[in-house]
Design a protein around this motif. Structure first.
Motif, PDB file in Angstrom:
ATOM      1  N   GLY A 273       9.651   6.401 -15.696  1.00  0.00           N
ATOM      2  CA  GLY A 273       9.699   5.033 -16.202  1.00  0.00           C
ATOM      3  C   GLY A 273      11.084   4.414 -16.186  1.00  0.00           C
ATOM      4  N   ARG A 274      12.025   5.051 -15.504  1.00  0.00           N
ATOM      5  CA  ARG A 274      13.389   4.502 -15.448  1.00  0.00           C
ATOM      6  C   ARG A 274      13.572   3.651 -14.185  1.00  0.00           C
ATOM      7  NH1 ARG A 274      15.929  10.363 -15.791  1.00  0.00           N
ATOM      8  NH2 ARG A 274      14.459  10.411 -14.034  1.00  0.00           N
ATOM      9  N   ILE A 275      14.233   2.557 -14.330  1.00  0.00           N
ATOM     10  CA  ILE A 275      14.563   1.719 -13.153  1.00  0.00           C
ATOM     11  C   ILE A 275      15.838   2.293 -12.543  1.00  0.00           C
ATOM     12  CG2 ILE A 275      15.335  -0.559 -12.361  1.00  0.00           C
ATOM     13  CD1 ILE A 275      13.554  -1.872 -14.347  1.00  0.00           C
ATOM     14  N   ARG A 276      15.750   2.789 -11.312  1.00  0.00           N
ATOM     15  CA  ARG A 276      16.933   3.376 -10.657  1.00  0.00           C
ATOM     16  C   ARG A 276      16.729   3.417  -9.148  1.00  0.00           C
ATOM     17  NH1 ARG A 276      16.539   8.785  -9.355  1.00  0.00           N
ATOM     18  NH2 ARG A 276      14.663   9.945 -10.044  1.00  0.00           N
ATOM     19  N   PRO A 277      17.813   3.711  -8.400  1.00  0.00           N
ATOM     20  CA  PRO A 277      17.680   3.745  -6.938  1.00  0.00           C
ATOM     21  C   PRO A 277      16.770   4.875  -6.479  1.00  0.00           C
ATOM     22  CG  PRO A 277      19.982   3.541  -7.578  1.00  0.00           C
ATOM     23  CD  PRO A 277      19.202   3.858  -8.830  1.00  0.00           C
ATOM     24  N   TYR A 278      15.972   4.596  -5.472  1.00  0.00           N
ATOM     25  CA  TYR A 278      15.133   5.621  -4.848  1.00  0.00           C
ATOM     26  C   TYR A 278      16.046   6.537  -4.046  1.00  0.00           C
ATOM     27  CZ  TYR A 278      11.076   7.541  -2.382  1.00  0.00           C
ATOM     28  OH  TYR A 278      10.110   8.394  -1.887  1.00  0.00           O
ATOM     29  N   PRO A 279      15.793   7.830  -4.062  1.00  0.00           N
ATOM     30  CA  PRO A 279      16.758   8.781  -3.480  1.00  0.00           C
ATOM     31  C   PRO A 279      16.945   8.724  -1.968  1.00  0.00           C
ATOM     32  CG  PRO A 279      14.798   9.914  -4.238  1.00  0.00           C
ATOM     33  CD  PRO A 279      14.698   8.508  -4.752  1.00  0.00           C
ATOM     34  N   LYS A 280      16.137   7.984  -1.236  1.00  0.00           N
ATOM     35  CA  LYS A 280      16.332   7.982   0.221  1.00  0.00           C
ATOM     36  C   LYS A 280      15.897   6.649   0.835  1.00  0.00           C
ATOM     37  CE  LYS A 280      11.908  10.289   0.958  1.00  0.00           C
ATOM     38  NZ  LYS A 280      11.217  11.461   1.505  1.00  0.00           N
ATOM     39  N   GLY A 281      16.341   6.422   2.082  1.00  0.00           N
ATOM     40  CA  GLY A 281      15.883   5.298   2.875  1.00  0.00           C
ATOM     41  C   GLY A 281      16.525   3.973   2.531  1.00  0.00           C
ATOM     42  N   TRP A 282      16.070   2.928   3.258  1.00  0.00           N
ATOM     43  CA  TRP A 282      16.569   1.569   3.074  1.00  0.00           C
ATOM     44  C   TRP A 282      15.512   0.736   2.358  1.00  0.00           C
ATOM     45  CZ3 TRP A 282      21.066   2.789   3.427  1.00  0.00           C
ATOM     46  CH2 TRP A 282      21.746   3.281   4.542  1.00  0.00           C
ATOM     47  N   ALA A 283      15.961  -0.315   1.758  1.00  0.00           N
ATOM     48  CA  ALA A 283      15.047  -1.224   1.060  1.00  0.00           C
ATOM     49  C   ALA A 283      14.221  -2.020   2.062  1.00  0.00           C
ATOM     50  CB  ALA A 283      15.850  -2.182   0.177  1.00  0.00           C
ATOM     51  N   VAL A 284      13.093  -2.551   1.586  1.00  0.00           N
ATOM     52  CA  VAL A 284      12.197  -3.362   2.405  1.00  0.00           C
ATOM     53  C   VAL A 284      12.045  -4.729   1.740  1.00  0.00           C
ATOM     54  CG1 VAL A 284       9.855  -3.532   3.339  1.00  0.00           C
ATOM     55  CG2 VAL A 284      10.964  -1.290   3.139  1.00  0.00           C
ATOM     56  N   ALA A 285      11.966  -5.781   2.550  1.00  0.00           N
ATOM     57  CA  ALA A 285      11.758  -7.125   2.006  1.00  0.00           C
ATOM     58  C   ALA A 285      10.777  -7.875   2.901  1.00  0.00           C
ATOM     59  CB  ALA A 285      13.081  -7.887   1.947  1.00  0.00           C
ATOM     60  N   ALA A 286      10.181  -8.931   2.346  1.00  0.00           N
ATOM     61  CA  ALA A 286       9.256  -9.748   3.121  1.00  0.00           C
ATOM     62  C   ALA A 286       9.845 -11.140   3.315  1.00  0.00           C
ATOM     63  CB  ALA A 286       7.919  -9.857   2.404  1.00  0.00           C
ATOM     64  N   PHE A 287       9.764 -11.665   4.528  1.00  0.00           N
ATOM     65  CA  PHE A 287      10.057 -13.073   4.805  1.00  0.00           C
ATOM     66  C   PHE A 287       8.689 -13.730   4.800  1.00  0.00           C
ATOM     67  CE2 PHE A 287      12.166 -16.737   5.922  1.00  0.00           C
ATOM     68  CZ  PHE A 287      11.881 -17.220   7.176  1.00  0.00           C
ATOM     69  N   VAL A 288       8.362 -14.318   3.649  1.00  0.00           N
ATOM     70  CA  VAL A 288       6.994 -14.766   3.410  1.00  0.00           C
ATOM     71  C   VAL A 288       6.673 -16.014   4.230  1.00  0.00           C
ATOM     72  CG1 VAL A 288       5.395 -15.516   1.629  1.00  0.00           C
ATOM     73  CG2 VAL A 288       7.082 -13.801   1.081  1.00  0.00           C
ATOM     74  N   ALA A 289       5.452 -16.103   4.716  1.00  0.00           N
ATOM     75  CA  ALA A 289       5.022 -17.202   5.586  1.00  0.00           C
ATOM     76  C   ALA A 289       5.200 -18.561   4.899  1.00  0.00           C
ATOM     77  CB  ALA A 289       3.552 -17.004   5.952  1.00  0.00           C
ATOM     78  N   PRO A 290       5.388 -19.648   5.714  1.00  0.00           N
ATOM     79  CA  PRO A 290       5.520 -20.993   5.145  1.00  0.00           C
ATOM     80  C   PRO A 290       4.380 -21.321   4.180  1.00  0.00           C
ATOM     81  CG  PRO A 290       5.903 -21.036   7.506  1.00  0.00           C
ATOM     82  CD  PRO A 290       5.425 -19.652   7.181  1.00  0.00           C
ATOM     83  N   ALA A 291       4.628 -22.259   3.276  1.00  0.00           N
ATOM     84  CA  ALA A 291       3.675 -22.744   2.274  1.00  0.00           C
ATOM     85  C   ALA A 291       3.582 -21.825   1.052  1.00  0.00           C
ATOM     86  CB  ALA A 291       2.283 -22.965   2.860  1.00  0.00           C
ATOM     87  N   HIS A 292       4.402 -20.755   1.015  1.00  0.00           N
ATOM     88  CA  HIS A 292       4.409 -19.833  -0.131  1.00  0.00           C
ATOM     89  C   HIS A 292       5.790 -19.804  -0.765  1.00  0.00           C
ATOM     90  CE1 HIS A 292       1.060 -18.455   2.375  1.00  0.00           C
ATOM     91  NE2 HIS A 292       0.503 -18.066   1.247  1.00  0.00           N
TER      92      HIS A 292
END
Ligand code: SF4
Length: 442
Positions: free
Chosen positions: A61-80
C-alpha cells in the motif's frame, strides 16, 4: 487498476500486484482519487518514457517507484480531457519529452484505462471517421480543382500527407472545420510552441513546421467558399498549429473575409488566436468573423505572460479582446491548456472564474496541454512551496457548470446551429460599421 511499465524496447507489461497512481503537478494520488476511468479511446497513442521510473502502489500500500522498467503514458485521442498525468520518477539526465500530453494509463479486465472524460460528443476527429482511400480521393479532387492554390498545396502535401492533421483531412473529406493557415510570424514566444522551438533554448523539436509564405486573400477565399458551400455544418478556421499568429496577417484575413461573404453567407468563420490586439480583433469581428477561440495556459496574468512571453501585448489586452467580442455578439471560446495539478490550483481556478465573470465568454475547450510537465515546471520557474493541493480537474468541470450555467464545454470550435442555440440569435456574419484602421499589421 494495475500499474503499467515498459522495457527499453517499448514492450508493455502490467504489474499484477501493483496499483496505478495518477500525478497532479507535484503530487501522486491513488487511481480511485480521480473518479471513473474510461477504456483507452480508439485513436490514442501509448508511449514509454525513457529515463523515467514508473511510480505505483506496492502490495503493502505504499506509493513508491516500481523496481524496473520505464513509465508508460497515453496521448489520449481528441475530444477527451485528461484528469491525471502519468506518474514517474525522473532519472538525472533523462531527455525532455516532446510536445505531447502524458496521461496516466492502467490495466484492468484485459484492457487499457485512462483517467479522462469525453468533453466533446462530436465524432469530428475520431479515428473511426478517417478512411485513407476517401482522404486520398479528397486530396486528388482539391489538387485538381485548385491547381495554382499554394494553400491547397501546403494543406495537402504538408498537413494531410506529412502530419495527418485531422482538420486538413476533414477539409479533404469535405466536412466539418477546414483550416486556413495564414501567418508565418508570431507576436509571442510560447515556451511550448508547437510550430517553433528555438534550438538555442529548447531541447525538443517543434511538432510541425510553420507555413513559409503569406497566402493571398484570393487563395484563402476560393477554398473557404468551396468548403462553406459544399460541406454540411461547415466552419473555416484561421489560426492553425502550422502557423504563427493570424492577427499579424489581419489585412489579408479581413480582405479574405470580405471576399468570402460577398459569395456566401453559409457556415461559420472562426479565428483561433492569442487575442493580443483588441482593436484588430474588433476590426475582424466587424468584417464578418463569427467566432473566436483564444488560447490560454492560464487565467493568471503572471503565469500567462511567463509562458507566452508576449511581444508588446499583455494579458489585460487579451481579456479586453474577449470583452469587446462579447459586446459585439460574437462567440468567444478559450482554448484552455489543461494540465492536472496546475489548471486545478485554487488560485488558477479563482482566476478562471474571474475571467468568465469579467468577459462573459461562452465556451471552454478543455484541451490537454501538450508539454512535458517537468520541463514546464522548470521553464516556468514553479516552486512547489508556492503550490497548494490541487482541487481536481473533474471538480472544476462540475463546479464551474454550477456557477456559470450558460457556459459550454467542448474540444472543437462550434458549428452554426450550436452557436445559434446558445447565443439565441441568428449568426449571419453581416459586416458591422467599421471603426478606424488599427496601426498594427504584418
Ligand atoms: S501564440 Fe501560437 S504560434 Fe505564437 S508562439 Fe504561441 S503557440 Fe506559437
Amino acid at each position: 487498476m494495475q500499474l503499467m511499465w515498459a522495457d527499453e524496447a517499448g514492450q508493455l507489461y502490467d504489474a499484477p500486484d501493483w496499483q496505478v497512481v495518477g500525478r497532479s503537478a507535484f503530487w501522486y494520488y491513488p487511481w480511485q482519487a480521480y473518479g471513473r476511468w474510461i477504456p483507452l479511446p480508439e485513436g490514442s497513442t501509448l508511449f514509454h518514457l525513457p529515463g523515467r521510473r514508473p511510480i505505483g502502489i506496492d502490495p503493502q500500500g505504499r506509493i513508491r517507484p516500481y523496481p524496473k522498467g520505464w513509465a508508460v503514458a497515453a496521448f489520449v485521442a481528441p475530444a477527451h480531457t485528461q484528469l491525471a498525468l502519468s506518474a514517474y520518477g525522473k532519472n538525472p539526465g533523462a531527455p525532455t519529452l516532446p510536445l505531447y500530453a502524458y496521461t496516466a494509463v492502467g490495466w484492468k479486465d484485459g484492457r487499457f484505462w485512462v483517467p479522462a472524460v469525453r468533453i466533446d460528443p462530436l465524432p469530428r476527429q475520431d479515428a473511426s471517421q478517417f478512411h485513407p482511400p476517401a482522404i486520398a480521393r479528397g486530396v486528388q479532387t482539391l489538387r485538381k480543382r485548385f491547381p495554382h492554390n499554394r494553400l491547397v498545396q501546403h494543406l495537402m502535401d504538408n498537413c494531410v500527407e506529412r502530419y495527418c492533421c485531422p482538420a486538413a483531412r476533414n477539409f479533404a473529406l469535405g466536412r466539418w472545420e477546414a483550416p486556413l493557415p495564414t501567418s508565418p510570424a508570431c507576436n509571442a514566444a510560447c515556451i511550448g510552441c508547437i510550430s517553433l522551438q528555438e534550438p538555442h533554448e529548447s531541447p525538443i523539436p517543434s511538432a510541425q513546421e510553420r507555413l513559409s509564405f503569406l497566402p493571398t486573400p484570393e487563395e484563402i477565399a476560393e477554398i473557404a467558399i468551396y468548403h462553406l458551400e459544399h460541406a454540411p455544418l461547415p466552419i473555416v478556421s484561421f489560426g492553425q498549429g502550422c502557423e504563427g499568429e493570424p492577427l499579424l496577417a489581419w489585412r489579408i484575413i479581413e480582405k479574405a473575409v470580405q471576399l468570402i461573404r460577398q459569395k456566401t453567407a453559409k457556415g461559420i468563420l472562426n479565428l483561433n488566436t492569442n487575442g493580443a490586439w483588441p482593436a484588430v480583433i474588433e476590426r475582424l469581428a466587424r468584417a464578418g468573423i463569427d467566432s473566436f477561440r483564444i488560447s490560454l495556459n492560464s487565467a493568471q496574468p503572471e503565469w500567462y505572460e511567463r509562458y507566452y512571453r508576449p511581444r508588446n501585448y499583455s494579458f489585460a489586452m487579451v481579456k479586453e479582446s474577449m470583452q469587446r467580442l462579447v459586446r459585439l455578439g460574437k462567440w468567444v471560446s478559450i482554448n484552455y491548456f489543461t494540465l492536472p495539478g496546475f489548471t486545478d490550483q485554487p488560485a488558477e481556478y479563482a482566476a478562471l472564474q474571474q475571467l468568465i465573470q469579467d468577459t462573459g465568454l461562452h465556451m471552454i475547450q478543455w484541451r490537454n496541454f501538450n508539454i512535458d510537465p517537468d520541463w514546464y515546471i522548470e521553464r516556468m520557474g514553479f516552486d512547489r512551496e508556492a503550490f497548494e493541493g490541487p482541487l481536481g480537474v473533474r471538480f472544476l468541470l462540475d463546479d464551474l457548470k454550477r456557477r456559470f450555467p450558460h457556459l459550454t464545454y467542448g474540444y472543437f470550435n462550434p458549428t452554426g446551429p450550436f452557436i445559434r442555440r446558445h447565443l439565441g440569435k441568428t449568426v449571419l456574419s453581416l459586416p458591422l460599421q467599421s471603426p478606424t484602421t488599427p496601426q498594427t499589421s504584418l
